[in-house]
Scaffold this active site. Sequence first.
Site, PDB file in Angstrom:
ATOM      1  N   ARG A  40       0.806  -1.185  -0.079  1.00 24.98           N
ATOM      2  CA  ARG A  40       0.007  -0.122   0.004  1.00 24.98           C
ATOM      3  C   ARG A  40       0.919   1.206   0.090  1.00 24.98           C
ATOM      4  O   ARG A  40       0.407   2.364  -0.639  1.00 24.98           O
ATOM      5  CB  ARG A  40      -0.907  -0.020   1.105  1.00 24.98           C
ATOM      6  CG  ARG A  40      -1.972  -0.881   1.093  1.00 24.98           C
ATOM      7  CD  ARG A  40      -3.076  -0.778   2.072  1.00 24.98           C
ATOM      8  NE  ARG A  40      -4.339  -1.549   1.605  1.00 24.98           N
ATOM      9  CZ  ARG A  40      -5.354  -1.860   2.343  1.00 24.98           C
ATOM     10  NH1 ARG A  40      -5.132  -1.870   3.542  1.00 24.98           N
ATOM     11  NH2 ARG A  40      -6.162  -2.656   1.784  1.00 24.98           N
ATOM     12  N   LYS A 206     -20.242 -14.593   0.776  1.00 21.77           N
ATOM     13  CA  LYS A 206     -21.583 -14.502   0.962  1.00 21.77           C
ATOM     14  C   LYS A 206     -22.271 -13.699  -0.104  1.00 21.77           C
ATOM     15  O   LYS A 206     -21.905 -12.738  -0.707  1.00 21.77           O
ATOM     16  CB  LYS A 206     -21.759 -13.435   2.172  1.00 21.77           C
ATOM     17  CG  LYS A 206     -21.315 -13.996   3.335  1.00 21.77           C
ATOM     18  CD  LYS A 206     -21.644 -12.933   4.516  1.00 21.77           C
ATOM     19  CE  LYS A 206     -21.136 -13.676   5.932  1.00 21.77           C
ATOM     20  NZ  LYS A 206     -20.915 -12.539   6.982  1.00 21.77           N
ATOM     21  N   GLY A 374      -9.943  -7.211  -2.522  1.00 18.26           N
ATOM     22  CA  GLY A 374     -10.214  -8.351  -1.568  1.00 18.26           C
ATOM     23  C   GLY A 374      -9.431  -9.837  -1.562  1.00 18.26           C
ATOM     24  O   GLY A 374      -8.345  -9.631  -2.023  1.00 18.26           O
ATOM     25  N   GLY A 397     -14.098  -3.444   0.097  1.00 21.89           N
ATOM     26  CA  GLY A 397     -15.378  -2.794   0.277  1.00 21.89           C
ATOM     27  C   GLY A 397     -15.704  -1.680  -0.644  1.00 21.89           C
ATOM     28  O   GLY A 397     -16.765  -1.572  -1.324  1.00 21.89           O
TER      29      GLY A 397
HETATM   30  P1  AMP Z   1     -15.119 -12.536  -0.029  1.00 20.69           P
HETATM   31  O1  AMP Z   1     -14.522 -11.712   1.225  1.00 20.69           O
HETATM   32  O2  AMP Z   1     -16.593 -12.511   0.162  1.00 20.69           O
HETATM   33  O3  AMP Z   1     -14.714 -12.490  -1.104  1.00 20.69           O
HETATM   34  O4  AMP Z   1     -14.838 -14.036   0.857  1.00 20.69           O
HETATM   35  C1  AMP Z   1     -13.709 -14.684   0.731  1.00 20.69           C
HETATM   36  C2  AMP Z   1     -13.775 -15.802   1.770  1.00 20.69           C
HETATM   37  O5  AMP Z   1     -14.684 -16.765   1.104  1.00 20.69           O
HETATM   38  C3  AMP Z   1     -12.316 -16.629   1.555  1.00 20.69           C
HETATM   39  O6  AMP Z   1     -11.741 -16.418   2.904  1.00 20.69           O
HETATM   40  C4  AMP Z   1     -12.743 -17.943   1.671  1.00 20.69           C
HETATM   41  O7  AMP Z   1     -11.928 -18.965   2.360  1.00 20.69           O
HETATM   42  C5  AMP Z   1     -14.147 -18.134   1.480  1.00 20.69           C
HETATM   43  N1  AMP Z   1     -14.938 -19.019   0.827  1.00 20.69           N
HETATM   44  C6  AMP Z   1     -15.029 -19.237  -0.333  1.00 20.69           C
HETATM   45  N2  AMP Z   1     -15.492 -20.503  -0.702  1.00 20.69           N
HETATM   46  C7  AMP Z   1     -15.840 -21.069   0.437  1.00 20.69           C
HETATM   47  C8  AMP Z   1     -16.844 -21.916   0.592  1.00 20.69           C
HETATM   48  N3  AMP Z   1     -17.128 -22.667  -0.113  1.00 20.69           N
HETATM   49  N4  AMP Z   1     -17.079 -22.389   2.364  1.00 20.69           N
HETATM   50  C9  AMP Z   1     -16.809 -21.212   3.081  1.00 20.69           C
HETATM   51  N5  AMP Z   1     -16.042 -20.448   2.801  1.00 20.69           N
HETATM   52  C10 AMP Z   1     -15.603 -20.054   1.623  1.00 20.69           C
END
Ligand code: AMP
Length: 417
Positions: A40, A206, A374, A397
């Site tokens: 950064r 999510k 991210g 975000g």
């Molecule tokens: P995000 O910040 O929404 O992009 O989420 C990233 C996180 O999603 C990472 O830490 C992954 O370990 C988690 N992730 C991806 N696929 C899965 C899954 N099938 N079950 C649980 N966590 C997941």
Amino acid sequence: MAKLTVNDLDVRGRRVFVRVDYNVPMEEKDGRMVINDVTRIKETLPTLELLMEKGARIILASHLGRPKGKRDPSLSLRPVAATLADLLLRPVAFVDDCTGEKVEKTAEALKPGDILLLENVRYYNEEEANDPAFAEKLATVAEVYVNDAFGAAHRAHASTEGVARVVARRGGKCAAGLLMERELKFLGEELENPARPFVVILGGAKVSEKINVIDRLLDKADTILIGGAMTYTFRLALGKRVGRSLVEPDRVEVARAALEKAKARKVPFLLPVDNIVATPVETGRLNRKGKPVIEWQNPRVNDSLDIPDAEEGMDIGPKTRQTYSETIPKAKTILWNGPMGVFEDKRFSEGTFAVARAVADTTQKGAQSIIGGGDSVKALNLTGLTGQVTFVSTGGGASLEFLEGKVLPGVAALADK
Ligand code: AMP
């Protein structure tokens, strides 16, 4: 409309207040805070070098962590000043406050090309509250305002928004830094009219965090590929069994609406056809936060869209990997946000890495690839392919909100060209 940038400014001898994102990962070693990753800081160098060349007197402000309005010494920006000085090969002054007499005196003494870094703005609650009086105080030293902190631009805080308003009211210029300019170009202008086919890959934990992005991109994308845990909320919407997978049952309706919109618009919306599943087992141990430590045992390929009750979906399976690896090379523009599985565990990283390889290869053949910040950035770094994509966003975000089409307060506060 495009924003004014540092390139457009005449700043010789002027005091330029630059909001940077020096929210770097730190760790205590032998009683000292050390910086784990200087990315950064490095990313701000083009803007700083340009301002130095133009003879600006530079005052840098940033937040670091969440000190919640208190002077937490472990969240001091002092180590950042030393690192920045090493990178620039010149001195960087530091004041242990972000407002007040000492700041004003040091800022006044700056010569053209000199740099001063202020202490963590979040030592004051007024920063996050965007308190007008605090913004006035911060702005005391600012004749010109530059924002190069895209990652914080979705927040209307005093240093990201309030100061800009004060400077503009006094007739001063408010402009984007070079890093901010690139973010706006790639996440904004380039995706307004993408070269087609435009393939969007979305994963991560999510649906709730990405549903607005999915909805907006359904108006633009030619194909959407889904992976990660959000798969299982879509599977629930399709009446499938998800076992112990991470799901958001309260988002089944929005998932269904997205599937219907995709159908109505004839946008291919690909969900995984197979998965790597594993059995979560409680170890009886607690982690540092007091939460039970889970181990995932017996990873295997699950060919069915239903997942057995005792198992959890952890990654996309080999058939899905293959389909996605064949679809991505058809793209002229790629947007990727979110891993395909729990890539932090090697056993569940193949899906994410396969996507990373396909994105990098397709870029090398002439496509434009934009990585939306991210965790996909972390995954890309693990593969060593970061240099082989077109653009990697520095905002998590902020990138998501921008892709949703929201106005970011830190961007809105900057002047148009
Ligand atoms: P995000 O910040 O929404 O992009 O989420 C990233 C996180 O999603 C990472 O830490 C992954 O370990 C988690 N992730 C991806 N696929 C899965 C899954 N099938 N079950 C649980 N966590 C997941």
